[in-house]
Write an enzyme that holds these catalytic residues in place. Structure first.
Site, short mmCIF file in Angstrom:
data_model
loop_
_atom_site.label_atom_id
_atom_site.label_comp_id
_atom_site.label_asym_id
_atom_site.label_seq_id
_atom_site.Cartn_x
_atom_site.Cartn_y
_atom_site.Cartn_z
N HIS A 89 -69.04 78.43 49.82
CA HIS A 89 -69.41 79.77 50.30
C HIS A 89 -70.91 79.74 50.59
O HIS A 89 -71.66 79.02 49.91
CB HIS A 89 -69.23 80.84 49.23
CG HIS A 89 -67.85 80.99 48.67
ND1 HIS A 89 -67.34 80.14 47.74
CD2 HIS A 89 -66.90 81.93 48.88
CE1 HIS A 89 -66.12 80.52 47.41
NE2 HIS A 89 -65.83 81.61 48.09
N ASP A 128 -73.01 79.85 47.53
CA ASP A 128 -72.97 78.70 46.61
C ASP A 128 -74.11 77.74 46.93
O ASP A 128 -74.63 77.08 46.04
CB ASP A 128 -71.68 77.87 46.75
CG ASP A 128 -70.42 78.70 46.63
OD1 ASP A 128 -70.44 79.68 45.89
OD2 ASP A 128 -69.42 78.33 47.29
C1 XUL Z 1 -60.77 83.30 44.56
C2 XUL Z 1 -60.63 82.21 45.53
C3 XUL Z 1 -61.81 81.95 46.40
C4 XUL Z 1 -61.46 81.54 47.78
C5 XUL Z 1 -62.66 81.40 48.71
O1 XUL Z 1 -59.64 83.52 43.79
O2 XUL Z 1 -59.63 81.53 45.57
O3 XUL Z 1 -62.58 80.98 45.79
O4 XUL Z 1 -60.78 80.34 47.80
O5 XUL Z 1 -63.41 82.52 48.76
#
Ligand code: XUL
Ligand code: CO
Length: 438
Positions: A102, A105
């Site tokens: 993300h 991150d």
């Molecule tokens: C949360 C989840 C996230 C997504 C990406 O449950 O799975 O990490 O994969 O935002």
């Protein structure tokens, strides 16, 4: 250059099923061909940057317990740089070809869009260099639209259009960055796109706004010529009580309603499926049958706990059936198995990160080999074909080709009498599956 994982000196290699070395692959042999394709190309493993590099084992009842060298220090930029370096050391020592992250991150957002974007630019350039140096690629990019307080009532589904705009600006930047890094996809997980109580929520408007938001993303991707695959990642609840992207079926209805079914596929996560009262296999089958099977966030829940525990997959019975379904629908195109999983709070050492990934990679490799044999033998597909064979002839064929309606069917039954009931042979089939797991 600083070494963050001294316990693994050289990249982990395949040593075969008899090896006693816990830091070796016993089944995952990247270049070995299964059904004409290498294991590496079938499985397309990715490491989740947020769990593996940013996670510290914190839970609702306690602070982080994992003493990660790369997360130490006072300067956020230095920490971000060290984390990235450690990340690429981990990916290459593990031997995965993909990662996922993300925006936040890479470097936590500052609360000021212009300032955050500037910091991101720096980190993205560094990431590009590390990708080039190592050959590790981005399986998909994504955006954190749920942690900052501004997103507490949702991002694209927020009652306040100003927050919608902020979310749009973050996704715009994330799409540009994903394109720059050659990302093969882009994921929308609706973190807080849902509600806590209908007493304060206009559900119809929120769904419409989410539809508008995702269409804007598609338009912008076209504009900047981002050709990666878009995904929605279903999850029924957590953090909100009820999320709109509940499961594969509700996502598909949503995508069709808002004209997005040709541009989006699904990123299915095992623990999200179980939270929705399904299995990952069910979700894969539903997506496959509807042409929207895209990618998988590989993990598992705990039978006795009702939340998203994000554990590493270790159950061969599961991975076999997952691989069987995936192969049935032609395998991954741009997607892969992204380990959206974290080690348990008590697994505090960096070597635990390797054990977790190596074990799960082996578990999928074993599942792949077994599932390939099941497909070769056709023992299950023969049974299913036979079970539905009535649809290839006679009245079955007339029904599916639209030649008959209710009146003709009534006449058919009056003439033929009662249908014969036949066994579904569930126990036999379960025994056959177990025979493969030797
Ligand atoms: C949360 C989840 C996230 C997504 C990406 O449950 O799975 O990490 O994969 O935002
Ligand atoms: Co996920």
């Amino acid at each position: 250059m600083k070494v963050y994982f001294p316990e693994v000196e050289k990249p982990i290699v395949y040593e075969g099923p008899d090896s006693k070395n816990p830091l070796s692959f016993k089944h995952y042999n990247p270049q070995e061909k299964v059904l004409g394709k290498t294991m590496e190309d079938h499985l397309r493993f990715a490491v989740s940057y947020w769990h593996t590099m940013r996670g510290g084992g914190a839970d609702m009842f306690g602070s982080p317990v994992m003493d990660r060298e790369w997360l130490k220090g006072d300067n956020v930029i230095e920490i971000a740089e060290k984390t990235l370096q450690a990340g690429f050391e981990f990916f290459t020592k593990l031997g995965v070809k993909f990662w996922a992250f993300h925006d936040d991150d890479l470097i936590p957002e500052t609360g000021n869009l212009a300032e955050s974007n500037k910091q991101l630019d720096h980190m993205i350039k560094l990431a590009k260099k590390m990708q080039n140096d190592t050959g590790v690629k981005l399986i998909w990019g994504t955006c954190n639209l749920y942690s900052h307080p501004r997103f507490m009532s949702g991002a694209a589904t927020n009652p306040n259009p100003h927050v919608f705009a902020y979310a749009a600006a973050k996704v715009k930047k994330a799409l540009e960055n994903t394109k720059y890094l050659g990302g093969q996809g882009y994921v929308f997980w609706g973190g807080r796109e849902g509600y806590e109580t209908l007493l304060n929520t206009d559900m119809g408007r929120e769904m419409d706004n989410l539809g508008i938001f995702l269409n804007m993303a598609v338009d912008y991707a076209k504009k900047i010529k981002f050709t990666g695959q878009f995904y929605i990642e279903p999850k029924p609840m957590e953090p909100t009580k009820h999320q709109y992207d509940f499961d594969a079926a509700s996502c598909y209805a949503f995508l069709q309603r808002y004209g997005l079914d040709k541009t989006f596929k699904l990123n299915l996560e095992a623990n999200h499926a179980t939270l929705a009262g399904h299995t990952l296999i069910h979700e894969l089958e539903y997506a496959g049958a509807n042409g929207i099977l895209g990618s998988v966030d590989a993990n598992r829940g705990d039978l006795l706990l009702g939340w998203d525990t994000d554990q590493f997959p270790t159950d061969i019975y599961d991975t076999t059936q997952i691989m069987y379904t995936l192969l049935k629908y032609g395998g991954f195109k741009k997607g892969g198995f992204n380990f959206d999983a974290h080690v348990r709070r008590q697994s505090i050492d960096t070597v635990d990160l390797f054990h977790a990934h190596v074990g799960s990679m082996d578990c999928f490799a074993r599942g792949l080999k077994i599932a390939a044999q099941m497909h070769k033998d056709k023992s299950f597909s023969k049974f299913v074909n036979q079970r539905y064979s009535g649809w290839n002839r006679g009245i079955g064929k007339e029904i599916t080709s639209g030649k008959v309606g209710f009146e003709e069917l009534e006449a058919y039954v009056l003439k033929k009498g009662n249908p014969k009931i036949v066994s579904g042979r569930q126990e036999l089939l379960e025994n056959m599956l177990n025979d493969y797991l030797k």
